[in-house]
Design a protein around this motif. Structure first.
Motif, PDB file in Angstrom:
ATOM      1  N   MET A   1      -7.576  20.291  -2.090  1.00  0.00           N
ATOM      2  CA  MET A   1      -6.993  19.548  -2.676  1.00  0.00           C
ATOM      3  C   MET A   1      -7.185  18.492  -2.299  1.00  0.00           C
ATOM      4  SD  MET A   1      -4.258  21.184  -5.341  1.00  0.00           S
ATOM      5  CE  MET A   1      -4.461  22.108  -5.943  1.00  0.00           C
ATOM      6  N   LYS A   2      -7.675  17.611  -1.651  1.00  0.00           N
ATOM      7  CA  LYS A   2      -8.163  16.456  -0.837  1.00  0.00           C
ATOM      8  C   LYS A   2      -7.837  15.076  -1.067  1.00  0.00           C
ATOM      9  CE  LYS A   2     -10.650  14.800   3.553  1.00  0.00           C
ATOM     10  NZ  LYS A   2     -10.373  13.288   2.984  1.00  0.00           N
ATOM     11  N   SER A   3      -8.373  14.966  -2.019  1.00  0.00           N
ATOM     12  CA  SER A   3      -8.930  13.814  -3.215  1.00  0.00           C
ATOM     13  C   SER A   3      -6.973  13.579  -3.828  1.00  0.00           C
ATOM     14  CB  SER A   3      -9.515  13.875  -3.931  1.00  0.00           C
ATOM     15  OG  SER A   3     -11.196  13.566  -3.634  1.00  0.00           O
ATOM     16  N   LEU A   4      -6.824  14.834  -4.434  1.00  0.00           N
ATOM     17  CA  LEU A   4      -5.536  14.112  -4.363  1.00  0.00           C
ATOM     18  C   LEU A   4      -4.447  14.147  -3.648  1.00  0.00           C
ATOM     19  CD1 LEU A   4      -3.531  14.820  -6.803  1.00  0.00           C
ATOM     20  CD2 LEU A   4      -2.939  17.167  -6.572  1.00  0.00           C
ATOM     21  N   ILE A   5      -4.703  14.570  -2.530  1.00  0.00           N
ATOM     22  CA  ILE A   5      -3.719  14.517  -1.160  1.00  0.00           C
ATOM     23  C   ILE A   5      -4.134  12.747  -0.556  1.00  0.00           C
ATOM     24  CG2 ILE A   5      -3.435  15.227   1.893  1.00  0.00           C
ATOM     25  CD1 ILE A   5      -2.920  17.698   0.465  1.00  0.00           C
ATOM     26  N   ASP A   6      -4.955  12.643  -0.394  1.00  0.00           N
ATOM     27  CA  ASP A   6      -5.318  11.315  -0.597  1.00  0.00           C
ATOM     28  C   ASP A   6      -4.990   9.824  -0.996  1.00  0.00           C
ATOM     29  OD1 ASP A   6      -6.883  11.698   2.327  1.00  0.00           O
ATOM     30  OD2 ASP A   6      -8.592  11.486   1.207  1.00  0.00           O
ATOM     31  N   GLN A   7      -4.915  10.479  -2.145  1.00  0.00           N
ATOM     32  CA  GLN A   7      -4.497   9.032  -3.237  1.00  0.00           C
ATOM     33  C   GLN A   7      -3.042   9.731  -2.356  1.00  0.00           C
ATOM     34  OE1 GLN A   7      -5.457   9.628  -7.565  1.00  0.00           O
ATOM     35  NE2 GLN A   7      -7.481  10.147  -6.974  1.00  0.00           N
ATOM     36  N   ILE A   8      -2.153  10.733  -2.732  1.00  0.00           N
ATOM     37  CA  ILE A   8      -1.048  10.220  -2.805  1.00  0.00           C
ATOM     38  C   ILE A   8      -0.094  10.205  -1.215  1.00  0.00           C
ATOM     39  CG2 ILE A   8       1.361  11.996  -2.917  1.00  0.00           C
ATOM     40  CD1 ILE A   8       0.191  13.977  -4.315  1.00  0.00           C
ATOM     41  N   MET A   9      -0.801   9.825  -0.509  1.00  0.00           N
ATOM     42  CA  MET A   9      -1.054   9.533   0.771  1.00  0.00           C
ATOM     43  C   MET A   9      -1.244   8.173   0.732  1.00  0.00           C
ATOM     44  SD  MET A   9      -1.976  12.350   3.430  1.00  0.00           S
ATOM     45  CE  MET A   9      -3.505  11.523   3.513  1.00  0.00           C
TER      46      MET A   9
ATOM     47  N   SER B   1       1.786  16.762 -10.633  1.00  0.00           N
ATOM     48  CA  SER B   1       1.868  15.323 -11.058  1.00  0.00           C
ATOM     49  C   SER B   1       2.072  14.490  -9.849  1.00  0.00           C
ATOM     50  CB  SER B   1       3.422  15.684 -11.947  1.00  0.00           C
ATOM     51  OG  SER B   1       4.098  13.974 -12.452  1.00  0.00           O
ATOM     52  N   MET B   2       0.710  13.639 -10.563  1.00  0.00           N
ATOM     53  CA  MET B   2       0.411  12.521  -9.405  1.00  0.00           C
ATOM     54  C   MET B   2       1.990  11.549  -9.415  1.00  0.00           C
ATOM     55  SD  MET B   2      -2.068  12.251  -7.199  1.00  0.00           S
ATOM     56  CE  MET B   2      -2.637  10.310  -7.436  1.00  0.00           C
ATOM     57  N   GLU B   3       2.912  10.867 -10.969  1.00  0.00           N
ATOM     58  CA  GLU B   3       3.311  10.355 -10.483  1.00  0.00           C
ATOM     59  C   GLU B   3       4.918  10.908  -9.655  1.00  0.00           C
ATOM     60  OE1 GLU B   3       5.603   9.936 -15.282  1.00  0.00           O
ATOM     61  OE2 GLU B   3       3.647   9.839 -14.502  1.00  0.00           O
TER      62      GLU B   3
ATOM     63  N   LEU C   1      -1.317  -3.775  -2.329  1.00  0.00           N
ATOM     64  CA  LEU C   1      -2.755  -3.487  -3.241  1.00  0.00           C
ATOM     65  C   LEU C   1      -2.975  -1.874  -2.557  1.00  0.00           C
ATOM     66  CD1 LEU C   1      -4.467  -6.710  -2.770  1.00  0.00           C
ATOM     67  CD2 LEU C   1      -4.383  -5.481  -5.398  1.00  0.00           C
ATOM     68  N   THR C   2      -2.954  -1.551  -1.108  1.00  0.00           N
ATOM     69  CA  THR C   2      -2.870  -0.618  -1.173  1.00  0.00           C
ATOM     70  C   THR C   2      -1.575   1.026  -1.269  1.00  0.00           C
ATOM     71  OG1 THR C   2      -3.756   0.793   1.409  1.00  0.00           O
ATOM     72  CG2 THR C   2      -1.543  -0.460   1.419  1.00  0.00           C
ATOM     73  N   ARG C   3      -0.928   0.330  -1.426  1.00  0.00           N
ATOM     74  CA  ARG C   3       0.033   1.718  -1.885  1.00  0.00           C
ATOM     75  C   ARG C   3       0.110   1.864  -3.561  1.00  0.00           C
ATOM     76  NH1 ARG C   3       5.328   1.333   0.071  1.00  0.00           N
ATOM     77  NH2 ARG C   3       6.450   1.118  -1.616  1.00  0.00           N
ATOM     78  N   GLY C   4      -0.631   0.870  -3.770  1.00  0.00           N
ATOM     79  CA  GLY C   4      -0.828   0.254  -5.167  1.00  0.00           C
ATOM     80  C   GLY C   4      -1.450   1.560  -6.590  1.00  0.00           C
ATOM     81  N   GLN C   5      -0.785   1.962  -7.445  1.00  0.00           N
ATOM     82  CA  GLN C   5      -1.157   3.008  -8.256  1.00  0.00           C
ATOM     83  C   GLN C   5      -2.756   2.919  -8.347  1.00  0.00           C
ATOM     84  OE1 GLN C   5      -0.052   3.715 -12.167  1.00  0.00           O
ATOM     85  NE2 GLN C   5       0.700   5.247 -11.919  1.00  0.00           N
ATOM     86  N   THR C   6      -3.582   4.495  -8.060  1.00  0.00           N
ATOM     87  CA  THR C   6      -4.982   3.887  -7.691  1.00  0.00           C
ATOM     88  C   THR C   6      -5.656   3.598  -9.074  1.00  0.00           C
ATOM     89  OG1 THR C   6      -4.610   5.782  -6.404  1.00  0.00           O
ATOM     90  CG2 THR C   6      -7.085   5.045  -7.215  1.00  0.00           C
ATOM     91  N   GLY C   7      -5.275   4.664 -10.305  1.00  0.00           N
ATOM     92  CA  GLY C   7      -5.544   3.494 -11.967  1.00  0.00           C
ATOM     93  C   GLY C   7      -5.007   2.900 -11.367  1.00  0.00           C
TER      94      GLY C   7
ATOM     95  N   ILE D   1       1.341  -2.622 -10.767  1.00  0.00           N
ATOM     96  CA  ILE D   1       0.584  -1.795  -9.972  1.00  0.00           C
ATOM     97  C   ILE D   1       0.765  -0.764  -9.656  1.00  0.00           C
ATOM     98  CG2 ILE D   1      -1.523  -2.972  -9.676  1.00  0.00           C
ATOM     99  CD1 ILE D   1      -1.036  -3.848  -7.342  1.00  0.00           C
ATOM    100  N   ASP D   2       2.456  -0.545  -9.153  1.00  0.00           N
ATOM    101  CA  ASP D   2       3.382  -0.153  -8.241  1.00  0.00           C
ATOM    102  C   ASP D   2       3.683   1.429  -9.132  1.00  0.00           C
ATOM    103  OD1 ASP D   2       5.161   0.045  -5.627  1.00  0.00           O
ATOM    104  OD2 ASP D   2       5.609   0.776  -7.199  1.00  0.00           O
ATOM    105  N   SER D   3       3.579   2.724  -8.201  1.00  0.00           N
ATOM    106  CA  SER D   3       3.261   4.062  -8.961  1.00  0.00           C
ATOM    107  C   SER D   3       5.062   3.341  -9.128  1.00  0.00           C
ATOM    108  CB  SER D   3       2.695   5.007  -8.581  1.00  0.00           C
ATOM    109  OG  SER D   3       2.953   6.077  -8.672  1.00  0.00           O
TER     110      SER D   3
END
Length: 371
Positions: A40-48, A69-71, A207-213, A332-334
């Motif tokens: 689940m590399k993509s999911l891990i990258d988004q969470i980091m 759950s991403m959030e 922006l860099t730690r904002g929610q991806t969606g 945009i903050d998760s």
């Protein structure tokens, strides 16, 4: 904002938590942390990225605990991050030192060093692969062995190769403005609340730690006419950056004396945005500016959207929501967004009853308190 639990609710809360554990265990399947990291590399990258904590292992643990759950996973990572001591600050990273795994440009076909497609789903068919339902470990192992042998056979050399930035060649032609290096310390938004107008360093951190969606949606909104930025991607880079820290007990030091503590994988994007400016003769002429995006892991869509919003916020426009830094940065903050939406599930008995009493009073021919 605080809430007081209804009296007698402790047993119900304990029962709810037990039920949550039951729902996780009832199928009697356990997923290992190493399995999550491997698959689940993509999911891990988004969470980091959204938690601003670079730790694939802890991100995998958060995914397991949050049951995907991403959030919730981001919330867990942010909470853990807040408990960690700040022992030192790393030296500023020069992205030219990136060990590149993937490097493409949508602006030029031929770029110095060549295009490197790397690992990406961009060129795959978006069809369900039903063969994954019955994977054979032995076949996977054989495929990996053959691939590694083929890769070693085509290696030109074992030396590290660094690639120049595409924009550097355009600067040499005078097509991009050269700026003096800004050595001022960046704002740390995790220690200092953001205020407006915000500095560019603060904006980029949000922006860099904002929610991806959310970042992707607002970047897309700008392209659709709710902003004035529609760039061309100059360069996308995915690779590893070395991290160095200075000796904590010594004063003046050379950069060569710094300690290497590891590396992080990042995605970096530089977008080219045409803008109209007045020259020395007070005439309008077309120039290019750079929208910048960078985030942990391979997270290209978010980094591109970030570069769009970076350039939007560099040019405030009250008529466009994507150029309003308060609108963009505060939404945009998760953790902020999901937390405030989720709080609506908590008891609001008193406020609702007050509204209900007012409506009942009006229905009976009375007046509201405001009248």
């Amino acid at each position: 904002m605080g809430y007081v639990a209804v009296k007698g609710g402790t047993k119900a809360i304990d029962a709810s938590i037990e039920r949550l554990t039951f729902e996780r265990l009832k199928n009697q399947e356990i997923i290992e942390i190493e399995t999550i990291m491997a698959t689940m590399k993509s999911l891990i990258d988004q969470i980091m990225s959204e938690s601003s904590l670079y730790s694939p292992y802890l991100a995998a643990l958060a995914i397991k605990q949050a049951e995907g759950s991403m959030e919730e996973a981001v919330f867990l990572m942010r909470a853990h991050r807040s408990t960690l001591p700040r022992l030192y600050y790393s030296q500023a990273v020069e992205s030219e030192t990136m060990l590149v795994e993937r490097r493409i440009s949508a602006s030029f076909k031929d770029i110095p060093g060549g295009q490197i497609l790397g690992a990406t789903k961009d060129y795959t068919h978006r069809l369900l692969d039903f063969e994954l339902l019955e994977e054979d470990p032995a076949e996977n192992e054989a495929w990996l062995s053959n691939y590694q042998k083929a890769s070693e056979a085509v290696k030109a050399s074992d030396e590290l190769e660094f690639f120049p930035k595409v924009v550097d060649y355009l600067r040499e032609e005078g097509l991009f403005e050269n700026y003096e290096r800004d050595n001022t310390d960046p704002v740390d938004i995790t220690k200092q609340s953001i205020s407006f107008p915000a500095s560019r360093s603060a904006r980029l951190q949000v922006l860099t730690r904002g929610q991806t969606g959310a970042v992707t949606a607002l970047g897309y909104a700008s392209l659709r006419g709710y902003g004035q930025v529609h760039p061309t991607v100059g360069e996308v880079r995915v690779g590893s950056l070395p991290i160095y820290v200075a000796h904590p007990n010594e004063g003046e030091q050379d950069e060569e004396d710094a300690f290497y503590i590891g590396e992080i994988q990042v995605t970096e994007v530089e977008s080219f945005v045409p803008v109209t400016k007045k020259n020395d003769a007070n005439e309008q002429e077309l120039e290019f500016e750079i929208g910048y995006g960078i985030c942990y892991g391979q997270n290209e869509t978010k980094a591109i959207a970030m570069s769009i919003l970076d350039q939007c916020l560099e040019h405030p426009e009250s008529s466009f929501p994507t150029h309003d830094e308060e609108f963009v940065l505060l939404h945009i903050d998760s953790v902020e967004a999901t937390g405030f939406i989720s709080h609506l599930k908590l008891p609001h008995y008193v406020t609702f009853q007050s509204k209900l009493d007012s409506i009942r009073n009006v229905k009976k021919g009375g007046h509201t308190d405001e009248n």
